[in-house]
Scaffold this active site. Structure first.
Site, short mmCIF file in Angstrom:
data_model
loop_
_atom_site.label_atom_id
_atom_site.label_comp_id
_atom_site.label_asym_id
_atom_site.label_seq_id
_atom_site.Cartn_x
_atom_site.Cartn_y
_atom_site.Cartn_z
N LYS A 184 -0.29 -31.09 53.13
CA LYS A 184 -0.74 -30.38 51.74
C LYS A 184 -0.80 -28.80 52.00
CE LYS A 184 -2.63 -34.67 50.45
NZ LYS A 184 -1.67 -35.32 49.56
N ASP A 233 -13.58 -35.47 52.43
CA ASP A 233 -12.00 -35.64 52.65
C ASP A 233 -11.47 -34.62 52.00
OD1 ASP A 233 -9.60 -36.25 52.32
OD2 ASP A 233 -9.71 -38.13 51.44
N TRP A 288 -8.93 -41.66 45.93
CA TRP A 288 -9.12 -41.69 47.33
C TRP A 288 -10.49 -41.80 47.96
CZ3 TRP A 288 -5.16 -42.20 49.97
CH2 TRP A 288 -3.75 -41.74 49.43
N1 PMP Z 1 -7.30 -38.41 50.97
C1 PMP Z 1 -6.69 -37.59 50.04
C2 PMP Z 1 -7.61 -36.91 49.09
C3 PMP Z 1 -5.36 -37.54 49.91
O1 PMP Z 1 -4.79 -36.62 49.00
C4 PMP Z 1 -4.65 -38.38 50.70
C5 PMP Z 1 -3.03 -38.30 50.75
N2 PMP Z 1 -2.47 -37.97 49.60
C6 PMP Z 1 -5.01 -39.20 51.94
C7 PMP Z 1 -6.44 -39.13 51.79
C8 PMP Z 1 -4.32 -39.89 52.78
O2 PMP Z 1 -3.68 -39.26 53.44
P1 PMP Z 1 -2.67 -39.58 54.73
O3 PMP Z 1 -1.32 -40.22 53.81
O4 PMP Z 1 -2.60 -38.37 55.65
O5 PMP Z 1 -3.21 -40.99 55.53
#
Ligand code: PMP
Length: 360
Positions: free
Chosen positions: A196, A172, A102
């Site tokens: 989550k 994030d 991420w």
């Molecule tokens: N950052 C992290 C740490 C994540 O776990 C996720 C989704 N698993 C995201 C960003 C992306 O999130 P979204 O699908 O809401 O765009």
């Protein structure tokens, strides 16, 4: 009715009492004669729902008054672009700490808007740890420092908050916000996709220090401007009304539970017993450095790949679902967010022990 223990990384389990309450209020929200889904976001009923959710979130995290709380759409992924578009503030570079998948997504998006200094990376150890404070090579020309406190895929978590010496810290927190108390004042901006620990998908919570917004890069779309959303109380356009309402119910549930300290004690207990079961099994393994193991996402490997299919099938029969590891890693991953009851973790541990006995 039988509900399973769902170990999905997101969308993930919601507290059962929250879903029951939503069901009870589904057709007629408190005498309004309509479902929350059918309400105008500008009507007084919905405005009260939205305001209560924000107030409860502020209370849970003790968010200082000079921070704005925004309820946006576009997922955490939109934040990968919104952060540089809003926080560069005329500067040309930002620091990013790279601790996994991420972080990398955020870096790639930011590279479209500025020079990215990678302040540290744990690629060499296959993203199984985080850099220490001493290893961070922070630059003086950075508009902000971005990191991912909990990498959802590999289950790696920062045991500390980086010190950035006055440069705004951006986090994030998609897979860790609300899992424990947090000192919001240490951050310039925090963002988290809801699916989550917060509520259903479709909502992204942003907490941002007021003085950092209002200086977007030229060409920034209106919908990507935090100041527009802040000035309009996240109602510049139609927000994700139902997801926001459900998030509000989750905040009430957390408050009834005793707040984030109470939640943290439960989360720590759940994580510790699952890691202890893995480490003592002689069968399952988790490669993450002990001090960086995530409370929320617990990946583990079986000794032979051909066991995976059996594990998943038998676990499902035992009411334990969505344990398949991320496609990048294989193996298993148990996501044990706030709404995963401790009994769910106990049931998983018992199942794992039984499986290891039979296949070991
Ligand atoms: N950052 C992290 C740490 C994540 O776990 C996720 C989704 N698993 C995201 C960003 C992306 O999130 P979204 O699908 O809401 O765009």
């Amino acid at each position: 009715m039988s509900r399973v223990f769902n170990f999905s990384a997101g969308p993930a389990m919601l507290p059962q009492s929250v879903i029951e309450r939503a069901r009870a209020e589904m057709l007629d929200w408190r005498g309004s004669g309509m479902s929350v889904m059918e309400m105008s976001h500008r009507g007084k009923e919905y405005m009260s729902i939205a305001a209560k959710a924000e107030a409860d979130l502020r209370e849970l995290l003790a968010i200082p008054s000079h921070y704005k709380v925004l309820f946006l759409q576009g997922g955490a992924s939109s934040q990968f672009a919104m952060v540089p578009m809003n926080l560069l503030r005329g500067m040309g570079a930002a620091d990013y700490i790279n601790t996994g998948d991420w972080s990398i997504r955020a870096i790639h998006e930011a590279e479209k808007y500025c020079k990215v200094n990678v302040a540290a990376t744990t690629k060499a150890d296959n993203f199984t740890s985080v850099p220490s404070q001493a290893e961070l090579k922070l630059s003086s020309d950075a508009a902000y420092v971005h990191y991912c406190p909990n990498e959802t895929i590999r289950g790696v978590e920062f045991p500390y908050i980086p010190e950035t010496h006055g440069i705004p810290l951006v986090a994030d927190m998609s897979s860790t916000l609300l899992s424990r108390p947090l000192d919001v004042s240490k951050f310039g901006l925090i963002y988290a996709g809801a699916q989550k620990n917060i509520g259903p998908a479709g909502l992204c919570v942003v907490i941002v220090r007021e003085d950092l917004i209002g200086k977007t890069i030229p060409g920034t779309p209106t919908m990507f401007d935090y100041k527009i959303h802040a000035d309009n109380e996240s109602m510049y356009n139609t927000p994700a009304t139902y997801s926001w309402y459900l998030a509000g119910l989750v905040f009430e549930w957390l408050k009834e539970l005793g707040g984030l300290s109470a939640m943290a004690a439960i989360n720590q207990r759940k994580a510790e017993k699952l890691y202890a079961a893995i480490d003592s099994s002689g069968f399952y393994t988790n490669p993450v450095a002990r001090e960086c193991r995530s409370w929320m996402n617990v990946p583990f490997m079986l000794p032979r790949e051909e066991f995976n299919e059996h594990f998943l099938k038998e676990a499902k029969e035992a009411g334990l679902t969505t344990l398949k590891g991320h496609r990048l890693l294989g193996g298993m991953r148990a996501s044990i967010y706030n709404a995963m009851p401790e009994e769910g973790v106990d049931a998983l541990i018992a199942f794992m022990a039984d499986f290891a006995r039979r296949y070991g």
